[in-house]
Write a protein that holds these residues in place. Structure first.
Motif, PDB file in Angstrom:
ATOM      1  N   THR A  49      -6.767 -23.837   7.977  1.00 45.41           N
ATOM      2  CA  THR A  49      -6.586 -22.440   7.579  1.00 45.41           C
ATOM      3  C   THR A  49      -7.425 -22.129   6.347  1.00 45.41           C
ATOM      4  O   THR A  49      -8.062 -21.067   6.266  1.00 45.41           O
ATOM      5  N   THR A  86      -6.024 -24.536  15.566  1.00 43.59           N
ATOM      6  CA  THR A  86      -7.002 -23.965  14.641  1.00 43.59           C
ATOM      7  C   THR A  86      -8.309 -24.744  14.687  1.00 43.59           C
ATOM      8  O   THR A  86      -9.390 -24.167  14.510  1.00 43.59           O
ATOM      9  N   CYS A 124       1.581 -18.756  15.451  1.00 44.27           N
ATOM     10  CA  CYS A 124       0.428 -19.561  15.077  1.00 44.27           C
ATOM     11  C   CYS A 124       0.227 -19.503  13.569  1.00 44.27           C
ATOM     12  O   CYS A 124       0.869 -18.715  12.871  1.00 44.27           O
ATOM     13  N   THR A 125      -0.668 -20.338  13.079  1.00 46.45           N
ATOM     14  CA  THR A 125      -0.977 -20.312  11.655  1.00 46.45           C
ATOM     15  C   THR A 125      -1.803 -19.082  11.309  1.00 46.45           C
ATOM     16  O   THR A 125      -2.393 -18.428  12.175  1.00 46.45           O
ATOM     17  N   GLU A 126      -1.876 -18.801  10.016  1.00 52.26           N
ATOM     18  CA  GLU A 126      -2.720 -17.699   9.566  1.00 52.26           C
ATOM     19  C   GLU A 126      -4.185 -17.981   9.877  1.00 52.26           C
ATOM     20  O   GLU A 126      -4.967 -17.059  10.153  1.00 52.26           O
ATOM     21  N   ARG A 129      -4.752 -17.134  13.525  1.00 48.68           N
ATOM     22  CA  ARG A 129      -4.697 -15.673  13.644  1.00 48.68           C
ATOM     23  C   ARG A 129      -5.979 -15.038  13.098  1.00 48.68           C
ATOM     24  O   ARG A 129      -6.587 -14.191  13.748  1.00 48.68           O
ATOM     25  N   GLN A 155       4.246 -12.951   9.983  1.00 48.92           N
ATOM     26  CA  GLN A 155       3.178 -13.944  10.151  1.00 48.92           C
ATOM     27  C   GLN A 155       3.208 -14.952   9.003  1.00 48.92           C
ATOM     28  O   GLN A 155       3.046 -16.161   9.204  1.00 48.92           O
ATOM     29  N   GLU A 156       3.459 -14.467   7.797  1.00 45.88           N
ATOM     30  CA  GLU A 156       3.572 -15.372   6.653  1.00 45.88           C
ATOM     31  C   GLU A 156       4.768 -16.314   6.825  1.00 45.88           C
ATOM     32  O   GLU A 156       4.689 -17.501   6.487  1.00 45.88           O
ATOM     33  N   HIS A 159       3.808 -18.989   9.290  1.00 45.34           N
ATOM     34  CA  HIS A 159       2.900 -19.944   8.649  1.00 45.34           C
ATOM     35  C   HIS A 159       3.675 -20.913   7.762  1.00 45.34           C
ATOM     36  O   HIS A 159       3.409 -22.127   7.766  1.00 45.34           O
ATOM     37  N   ARG A 160       4.645 -20.410   7.031  1.00 50.96           N
ATOM     38  CA  ARG A 160       5.453 -21.277   6.166  1.00 50.96           C
ATOM     39  C   ARG A 160       6.276 -22.263   6.997  1.00 50.96           C
ATOM     40  O   ARG A 160       6.466 -23.418   6.609  1.00 50.96           O
ATOM     41  N   TYR A 163       4.040 -25.218   7.879  1.00 51.11           N
ATOM     42  CA  TYR A 163       3.759 -26.151   6.794  1.00 51.11           C
ATOM     43  C   TYR A 163       5.020 -26.902   6.348  1.00 51.11           C
ATOM     44  O   TYR A 163       4.919 -28.040   5.867  1.00 51.11           O
ATOM     45  N   CYS A 194       0.813 -23.191  17.569  1.00 48.40           N
ATOM     46  CA  CYS A 194       0.508 -24.247  16.607  1.00 48.40           C
ATOM     47  C   CYS A 194       1.204 -25.502  17.115  1.00 48.40           C
ATOM     48  O   CYS A 194       2.368 -25.442  17.529  1.00 48.40           O
TER      49      CYS A 194
END
Length: 236
Positions: A49, A86, A124-126, A129, A155-156, A159-160, A163, A194
């Motif tokens: 990312t 990604t 999905c991850t940022e 995206r 979306q955030e 993503h969190r 991770y 992801c």
């Protein structure tokens, strides 16, 4: 039988879980008839990312992809899969002769979605995206009208989640949170865009039903019991 080469480590728990899924999908076979798999788990890849966002890691990712994939082929792999969505964004940095041996998880996911009914939320991850990894697939236009994308705050959140799972593995609060997001966007199912979400794929399937969870790693594992499907091969 084809020898499968898996480039993993992005993250390592997800690709390890994929290997377990692949052999679970072949439990009806004799041990001697199960697929031969060569795995290169390399967690040293720069953050994908961050590289998509303009970080310094893009060329290093391309270099590592080329070296690791070529090594898997040299060791006897007939076909390749990368256990990171990604990372598919960086495949154009790899020699075309190597790329053509890679089965795109993006294409596998979209092919599964094309066979399903209803509207699906893309998780999905940022980086995925921002790089429009799914939208770059030749299969995207078939299913685009049935794919919902989370708004910026959600979306955030997604993503969190990714991770957190990279650090802690499967987490019990992820499946309920995903189910709430799915309902918020009026979707019948989710696309696990992801590979970290593969860690909770079983829990999500228990909540939503198998037909409503598009998990490319699970779908790909099923293809290892049948002749290689050329229609799912994509150079990236």
């Amino acid at each position: 039988m084809d020898v499968l080469g898996v480039l993993g480590g992005m993250g390592p728990l997800a690709s390890a879980e994929f290997l377990k899924t692949l052999y679970h999908a072949n439990l009806h076979s004799r041990e001697q008839d199960m697929p031969r798999v060569l795995v290169d788990s390399d967690p040293g890849f720069p953050d994908r990312t961050e590289a998509v966002a303009g970080g310094p890691g893009a060329q290093e990712i391309g270099r590592r992809l080329a070296v690791r994939l070529e090594d898997l082929l040299a060791r006897g792999a007939d076909r390749l899969v990368m256990a990171c969505f990604t990372a598919h964004h960086f495949l154009p940095l790899v020699d075309p002769l190597i790329r053509e041996r890679v089965t795109s998880l993006v294409d596998v996911a979209l092919d599964e979605l094309d066979r399903a009914d209803g509207r699906f939320l893309l998780l999905c991850t940022e980086g995925t995206r921002r790089a429009r990894v799914f939208q770059s697939s030749p299969l995207w236009d078939r299913v685009a009208a049935r794919v919902a994308l989370p708004g910026e705050p959600d979306q955030e959140l997604v993503h969190r989640m990714v991770y957190r799972m990279k650090r802690h593995g499967a987490l019990g609060d992820v499946a309920p949170a995903v189910d709430r997001l799915r309902a918020r966007y009026g979707c019948s199912g989710v696309i696990l865009g992801c590979t970290e979400f593969h860690l909770v794929s079983g829990g999500l399937t228990g909540v939503l039903g198998e037909a409503n969870v598009v998990d490319a790693l699970r779908a790909f594992a099923r293809t290892c019991t049948a002749p290689y499907r050329k229609d799912l091969q994509h150079a990236g």
